[in-house]
Design an enzyme around this catalytic site. Sequence first.
Site, PDB file in Angstrom:
ATOM      1  N   GLY A  29     -24.172  12.060  57.394  1.00  0.00           N
ATOM      2  CA  GLY A  29     -24.786  10.844  57.941  1.00  0.00           C
ATOM      3  C   GLY A  29     -26.071  10.476  57.228  1.00  0.00           C
ATOM      4  N   LEU A  31     -26.557   7.512  56.109  1.00  0.00           N
ATOM      5  CA  LEU A  31     -25.809   6.987  54.959  1.00  0.00           C
ATOM      6  C   LEU A  31     -26.660   6.074  54.086  1.00  0.00           C
ATOM      7  CD1 LEU A  31     -22.427   6.201  56.732  1.00  0.00           C
ATOM      8  CD2 LEU A  31     -23.131   8.305  55.570  1.00  0.00           C
ATOM      9  N   HIS A  35     -23.487   7.485  49.460  1.00  0.00           N
ATOM     10  CA  HIS A  35     -22.338   7.751  50.335  1.00  0.00           C
ATOM     11  C   HIS A  35     -21.333   6.588  50.273  1.00  0.00           C
ATOM     12  CE1 HIS A  35     -25.569  10.052  52.658  1.00  0.00           C
ATOM     13  NE2 HIS A  35     -24.670  10.983  52.428  1.00  0.00           N
ATOM     14  N   GLN A  59     -24.594  25.270  57.478  1.00  0.00           N
ATOM     15  CA  GLN A  59     -25.050  25.223  56.082  1.00  0.00           C
ATOM     16  C   GLN A  59     -26.559  25.092  55.944  1.00  0.00           C
ATOM     17  OE1 GLN A  59     -22.415  21.755  55.304  1.00  0.00           O
ATOM     18  NE2 GLN A  59     -24.108  20.967  54.085  1.00  0.00           N
ATOM     19  N   ASP A 148     -24.225  16.756  44.142  1.00  0.00           N
ATOM     20  CA  ASP A 148     -24.139  18.123  44.660  1.00  0.00           C
ATOM     21  C   ASP A 148     -23.099  18.868  43.824  1.00  0.00           C
ATOM     22  OD1 ASP A 148     -25.897  17.884  47.187  1.00  0.00           O
ATOM     23  OD2 ASP A 148     -24.620  16.118  47.231  1.00  0.00           O
ATOM     24  N   MET A 182     -30.210   9.248  44.858  1.00  0.00           N
ATOM     25  CA  MET A 182     -30.320   8.909  46.285  1.00  0.00           C
ATOM     26  C   MET A 182     -29.961  10.122  47.128  1.00  0.00           C
ATOM     27  SD  MET A 182     -28.963   5.083  46.757  1.00  0.00           S
ATOM     28  CE  MET A 182     -29.839   3.744  45.972  1.00  0.00           C
ATOM     29  N   ARG A 185     -32.559  12.981  52.170  1.00  0.00           N
ATOM     30  CA  ARG A 185     -33.833  13.706  52.301  1.00  0.00           C
ATOM     31  C   ARG A 185     -34.992  12.982  51.612  1.00  0.00           C
ATOM     32  NH1 ARG A 185     -30.310  18.585  52.043  1.00  0.00           N
ATOM     33  NH2 ARG A 185     -30.644  19.662  54.028  1.00  0.00           N
TER      34      ARG A 185
HETATM   35  P1  AMP Z   1     -24.395  14.605  52.400  1.00  0.00           P
HETATM   36  O1  AMP Z   1     -24.400  13.617  53.521  1.00  0.00           O
HETATM   37  O2  AMP Z   1     -25.732  14.775  51.758  1.00  0.00           O
HETATM   38  O3  AMP Z   1     -23.715  15.890  52.772  1.00  0.00           O
HETATM   39  O4  AMP Z   1     -23.498  13.948  51.261  1.00  0.00           O
HETATM   40  C1  AMP Z   1     -22.165  13.575  51.512  1.00  0.00           C
HETATM   41  C2  AMP Z   1     -21.465  13.301  50.217  1.00  0.00           C
HETATM   42  O5  AMP Z   1     -22.117  12.219  49.541  1.00  0.00           O
HETATM   43  C3  AMP Z   1     -21.489  14.485  49.246  1.00  0.00           C
HETATM   44  O6  AMP Z   1     -20.242  14.563  48.580  1.00  0.00           O
HETATM   45  C4  AMP Z   1     -22.597  14.127  48.303  1.00  0.00           C
HETATM   46  O7  AMP Z   1     -22.462  14.716  47.038  1.00  0.00           O
HETATM   47  C5  AMP Z   1     -22.438  12.614  48.226  1.00  0.00           C
HETATM   48  N1  AMP Z   1     -23.693  12.008  47.788  1.00  0.00           N
HETATM   49  C6  AMP Z   1     -24.912  12.139  48.371  1.00  0.00           C
HETATM   50  N2  AMP Z   1     -25.841  11.489  47.651  1.00  0.00           N
HETATM   51  C7  AMP Z   1     -25.197  10.939  46.596  1.00  0.00           C
HETATM   52  C8  AMP Z   1     -25.609  10.139  45.474  1.00  0.00           C
HETATM   53  N3  AMP Z   1     -26.869   9.793  45.304  1.00  0.00           N
HETATM   54  N4  AMP Z   1     -24.669   9.752  44.597  1.00  0.00           N
HETATM   55  C9  AMP Z   1     -23.361  10.118  44.758  1.00  0.00           C
HETATM   56  N5  AMP Z   1     -22.923  10.866  45.787  1.00  0.00           N
HETATM   57  C10 AMP Z   1     -23.813  11.268  46.689  1.00  0.00           C
END
Ligand code: AMP
Length: 298
Positions: A29, A31, A35, A59, A148, A182, A185
């Site tokens: 989330g 977002l 995302h 995690q 990631d 992006m 955090r």
């Molecule tokens: P998270 O909500 O941080 O767990 O991210 C969810 C998904 O979005 C993961 O697969 C992340 O690698 C992807 N994600 C987060 N930030 C970015 C970004 N700046 N560019 C591409 N994918 C992202």
Amino acid sequence: MKVIHSIHELELARAQLGDAQVGLVPTMGALHPGHLSLVEIARKLTDVVVLSIFVNPLQFGPEEDYARYPRPLQQDLEACEKAGVEIVFNPGVNDLFPAARQVSVQAGSLGAVFEGASRPGHFDGMLTVVLKLLNLVQPTIALFGRKDAQQLASVKRMVTDLNVDVEIVPAPIVREADGLAMSSRNQYLSPPDRQSAQALWRALKAASGEVTASAARRTALEVLDQAALDNPNFVLDYAEVVDPDTFAVLDDEDSGPALLAAAALVGTTRLIDNVELTLAAPTEDDSADNRVGAARTS
Ligand code: AMP
């Protein structure tokens, strides 16, 4: 758009989809356009997009930001609706992790290095929830961001090792105008720390044309060390050239695709980023000794 909170409702919704091609976008989330770029890719490749929003306690380490992690659910749902998501799955912790739970996934050696070394248990917790989501949603594809990179590598490893019937689709990193990757955090950063955080991408970009592991690392460290001098809140964790699949550290004998991956603690915020490199094979008159010598004198 359906918003589903319970596993039972999700199972019913999944059954109704029958043989439709389903794309899963797992998120925590808060977002942002990163995302939503995953949603866009999933929409192009599948009939139905399921986006999960779950801040996974497994995690996060005990000293990490689980409690304060942003949870702007209403805003997220609006963003999902606009982006064309068909189903949002937003379970509670007790839905996914009932007290009787015993069995979990272990990430193995890939989960013990870099992010895994700094965040013990992080990859085990992440893989456990991702496997549950894959089992529940039974998607044709699941989207993971390249930001990631170690997560992406671990998920691919799990899918191969445990014969999970899904295609893992990587998505390019989406960046702010100044290059900062992006991240949910980023909003924690104070204005001066936000300024210093740019150094991560500047370092990676500066090193992205290098063709040996040592040169890439050295170029990145010049920028990162300066950032730490300029702002004591900028504390580098690692900047290393690795194999994108195993995260084994590469050296100047290695050639082919590689990643320069970096992490820093900026204030209390942990930031990660990476850039793809193409390492050049050493030539015959380009012996290891010469290459190391050249690196020292340049
Ligand atoms: P998270 O909500 O941080 O767990 O991210 C969810 C998904 O979005 C993961 O697969 C992340 O690698 C992807 N994600 C987060 N930030 C970015 C970004 N700046 N560019 C591409 N994918 C992202």
